[in-house]
Design an enzyme around this catalytic site. Structure first.
Site, PDB file in Angstrom:
ATOM      1  CB  SER A  23      -0.893   0.026   1.246  1.00 16.15           C
ATOM      2  OG  SER A  23      -1.852  -0.987   1.176  1.00 16.15           O
ATOM      3  NE  ARG A  27      -2.480   4.706   0.501  1.00 18.45           N
ATOM      4  CZ  ARG A  27      -3.092   3.560   0.173  1.00 18.45           C
ATOM      5  NH1 ARG A  27      -2.405   2.589  -0.409  1.00 18.45           N
ATOM      6  NH2 ARG A  27      -4.378   3.386   0.410  1.00 18.45           N
ATOM      7  N   GLY A  96      -6.115  -3.508  -7.741  1.00 12.46           N
ATOM      8  CA  GLY A  96      -7.231  -2.636  -7.374  1.00 12.46           C
ATOM      9  C   GLY A  96      -6.740  -1.283  -6.881  1.00 12.46           C
ATOM     10  NE  ARG A 124     -10.859  -6.333  -6.647  1.00 15.10           N
ATOM     11  CZ  ARG A 124      -9.747  -6.050  -5.972  1.00 15.10           C
ATOM     12  NH1 ARG A 124      -8.569  -6.309  -6.512  1.00 15.10           N
ATOM     13  NH2 ARG A 124      -9.814  -5.524  -4.785  1.00 15.10           N
ATOM     14  CB  SER A 169     -12.969   1.038   0.607  1.00 17.47           C
ATOM     15  OG  SER A 169     -12.040   1.154  -0.459  1.00 17.47           O
ATOM     16  CD  GLN A 171      -8.064  -0.850  -3.266  1.00 11.51           C
ATOM     17  OE1 GLN A 171      -9.098  -1.042  -3.918  1.00 11.51           O
ATOM     18  NE2 GLN A 171      -7.082  -1.735  -3.222  1.00 11.51           N
ATOM     19  CG  ASP A 317      -5.414  -6.830   2.201  1.00 15.08           C
ATOM     20  OD1 ASP A 317      -6.534  -6.993   1.687  1.00 15.08           O
ATOM     21  OD2 ASP A 317      -4.688  -5.845   1.964  1.00 15.08           O
ATOM     22  CE  LYS A 344     -10.605  -6.527   0.000  1.00 16.97           C
ATOM     23  NZ  LYS A 344     -10.196  -5.127  -0.112  1.00 16.97           N
ATOM     24  NE  ARG A 348      -7.918 -12.329  -1.178  1.00 12.41           N
ATOM     25  CZ  ARG A 348      -7.193 -11.225  -1.102  1.00 12.41           C
ATOM     26  NH1 ARG A 348      -7.411 -10.356  -0.130  1.00 12.41           N
ATOM     27  NH2 ARG A 348      -6.231 -10.998  -1.966  1.00 12.41           N
TER      28      ARG A 348
HETATM   29  C1  S3P Z   1      -5.634  -1.233   0.002  1.00 13.79           C
HETATM   30  C2  S3P Z   1      -6.853  -1.198   0.600  1.00 13.79           C
HETATM   31  C3  S3P Z   1      -7.664  -2.399   0.835  1.00 13.79           C
HETATM   32  C4  S3P Z   1      -6.834  -3.669   0.731  1.00 13.79           C
HETATM   33  C5  S3P Z   1      -5.951  -3.660  -0.478  1.00 13.79           C
HETATM   34  C6  S3P Z   1      -4.998  -2.480  -0.430  1.00 13.79           C
HETATM   35  C7  S3P Z   1      -4.921   0.048  -0.202  1.00 13.79           C
HETATM   36  O1  S3P Z   1      -8.679  -2.461  -0.130  1.00 13.79           O
HETATM   37  O2  S3P Z   1      -7.655  -4.801   0.716  1.00 13.79           O
HETATM   38  O3  S3P Z   1      -5.205  -4.851  -0.545  1.00 13.79           O
HETATM   39  O4  S3P Z   1      -3.706   0.032  -0.489  1.00 13.79           O
HETATM   40  O5  S3P Z   1      -5.562   1.096  -0.060  1.00 13.79           O
HETATM   41  P1  S3P Z   1     -10.084  -1.681   0.075  1.00 13.79           P
HETATM   42  O6  S3P Z   1      -9.799  -0.250   0.123  1.00 13.79           O
HETATM   43  O7  S3P Z   1     -10.909  -2.032  -1.134  1.00 13.79           O
HETATM   44  O8  S3P Z   1     -10.637  -2.241   1.348  1.00 13.79           O
END
Ligand code: S3P
Length: 430
Positions: A23, A27, A96, A124, A169, A171, A317, A344, A348
């Site tokens: 993550s 970023r 994602g 997704r 979330s 993301q 995760d 995901k 899962r």
């Molecule tokens: C992530 C947020 C999570 C996580 C993904 C990485 C991120 O997803 O499951 O592996 O880096 O912001 P969600 O925001 O969809 O929960």
């Protein structure tokens, strides 16, 4: 690639490291691209997902150097409005995070971009991101009313506003924060439960005066982003597989050095401790605004637990790894409020029930979770469903099983942890 993992012939003992946090790596690349000046990133994760982010940014005109080596990576920032219209379709691969965070960035750029991904990512849900971005002023077209990749984004002038997220979330939250960097007026976001806050921490460290109030984060209008030197901590989501392996293999004790222990990510440590595994954190310190520690876990008889509520985003995760711990625990583990796992890299919940079930687990699916009653697993043949975390969880299950486990499609570990199998004793590729 298929991999066969044999039951461990001895306890796991010693000290290991895991690759950089996925993550935070995404970023660092994305903010580096939007910043003024050159950003240097130490310990960037070079996995397929992060390389998808890097290749999309390169296609948007961003100079990124050092990806091929193992040293620092530099990102030549182009400023908040300096990206170039890409000549071809951007491909987020399996990632994602790449797709959703990039949508937030593209929404504020004055050009048209097309974004797609692999078969899993094209299934997704994207509407959770595209609907609020459209409300901010972006034009986004795609299948099912802009809810599935491939998507066409015509960015431009955005308006901020207040957004109450329907799901916890990171993301989604991050996509809106990234869009908010280019919006008129402030952007505020309220979450139903705290999700990982790496974007907020990083924006603050890079000069953006974010405010937090309760479960909301408020981004002021007209921020400036100054390039930084970032040090990426070890990925607790990668560490989780070895933490669970150490907890379930009698006589084991493993220390994982330099792991990120941001409290929005450490639910796995809380659950392992509640299950009965001794977990200790030493050498706590901070780097680039993120807390790190060495984590030591030792084997112990584990008990089933309930995992639900606001804990879920803190270990979202890690549920594949924790499901394996539950298989080797006494009694029942109930996981609820985790319907997000159905969208995901694979479904899962269904995939864990099916594949752990194929190894003899007593595991039942709920609409939003799993019920697992501990009992020993046997060997067998299982599938990764193209999902890196499923492949790694099955490898950990195999270490404690009564016979070898062959995992089909195990090469997907390259998504987040390319060297995983070289760190697992008793594996054979074929
Ligand atoms: C992530 C947020 C999570 C996580 C993904 C990485 C991120 O997803 O499951 O592996 O880096 O912001 P969600 O925001 O969809 O929960």
């Amino acid at each position: 690639m298929n991999v066969t993992v044999c039951p461990a012939s001895s306890p796991l003992r010693g000290t290991i490291t895991v690759p950089g946090d996925k993550s935070i790596s995404h970023r660092a690349l994305l903010l580096g691209a939007l910043a003024e000046g050159t950003t240097t990133v130490h310990n960037l994760l070079r996995s397929a997902d992060c390389l998808s982010t890097a290749s999309c940014l390169k296609a948007l005109g961003v100079g990124i150097e050092g990806l091929e080596g193992s040293g620092p990576v530099t990102v030549a920032g182009r400023g908040l409005q300096g990206l170039a219209e890409p000549e071809d379709v951007l491909d987020a691969g399996n990632s994602g995070t790449t797709a959703r965070l990039l949508l937030g960035i593209l929404a504020g750029q004055p050009f048209t971009a097309l974004l797609t991904g692999d078969a899993s990512l094209r299934r997704r849900p994207m509407a959770r991101v595209t609907a609020p971005l459209a409300r901010m002023g972006a034009q986004i077209l795609g299948r099912r009313d802009g809810s599935l990749l491939p998507l066409a984004v015509r960015g431009g002038r955005l308006r901020g506003g207040h957004f109450a997220l329907p799901v916890a979330s990171a993301q989604l939250k991050s996509a809106l924060l990234l869009a908010g960097l280019n919006a008129e007026g402030e952007t505020s976001i309220t979450e139903p439960a705290p999700s990982r806050d790496h974007t907020e921490r990083m924006l603050a460290a890079w000069g953006v005066p974010l405010r937090r109030a309760g479960s909301s984060v408020i981004l002021p209008a007209g921020p400036r982003l100054r390039a930084q030197t970032v040090s990426v901590p070890g990925d607790i989501s990668a560490a989780a597989f070895f933490l669970v392996a150490a907890a379930i293999l009698p006589g084991s004790q493993v220390t994982i050095k330099g792991v990120g222990v941001n409290s929005t990510r450490t639910g796995v440590l809380d659950v392992l401790a509640r299950m009965g595994a001794p977990v200790t954190l030493t050498d706590r310190h901070e780097e680039s605004g993120e807390p790190l520690a060495d984590i030591t876990v030792a084997a112990a008889p584990l008990q089933g637990v309930e995992i639900a509520g606001p804990l879920i985003p803190r270990l979202i995760d890690e549920i594949p790894a924790l499901a394996v711990a539950a298989c080797y625990a006494q009694g029942e583990t109930v996981i609820r409020d985790a319907a997000e796992l159905r969208v995901k890299e694979s479904d899962r919940l269904a995939a864990l029930a099916r594949e752990l079930g194929a190894l003899g687990a007593d595991i039942r699916e709920l609409p939003d979770g799993l019920i697992i009653r501990g009992r020993p697993l046997h060997g067998g043949e299982v599938k990764s469903h193209g999902d890196h975390r499923l492949a790694m969880a099955l490898a950990v299950a195999a270490l404690a099983a009564r016979g070898p486990v062959t995992i089909a499609g195990a090469d997907c570990v390259s998504i987040s942890f390319p060297t995983f199998f070289s760190q697992v004793p008793g594996t054979r590729r074929h």
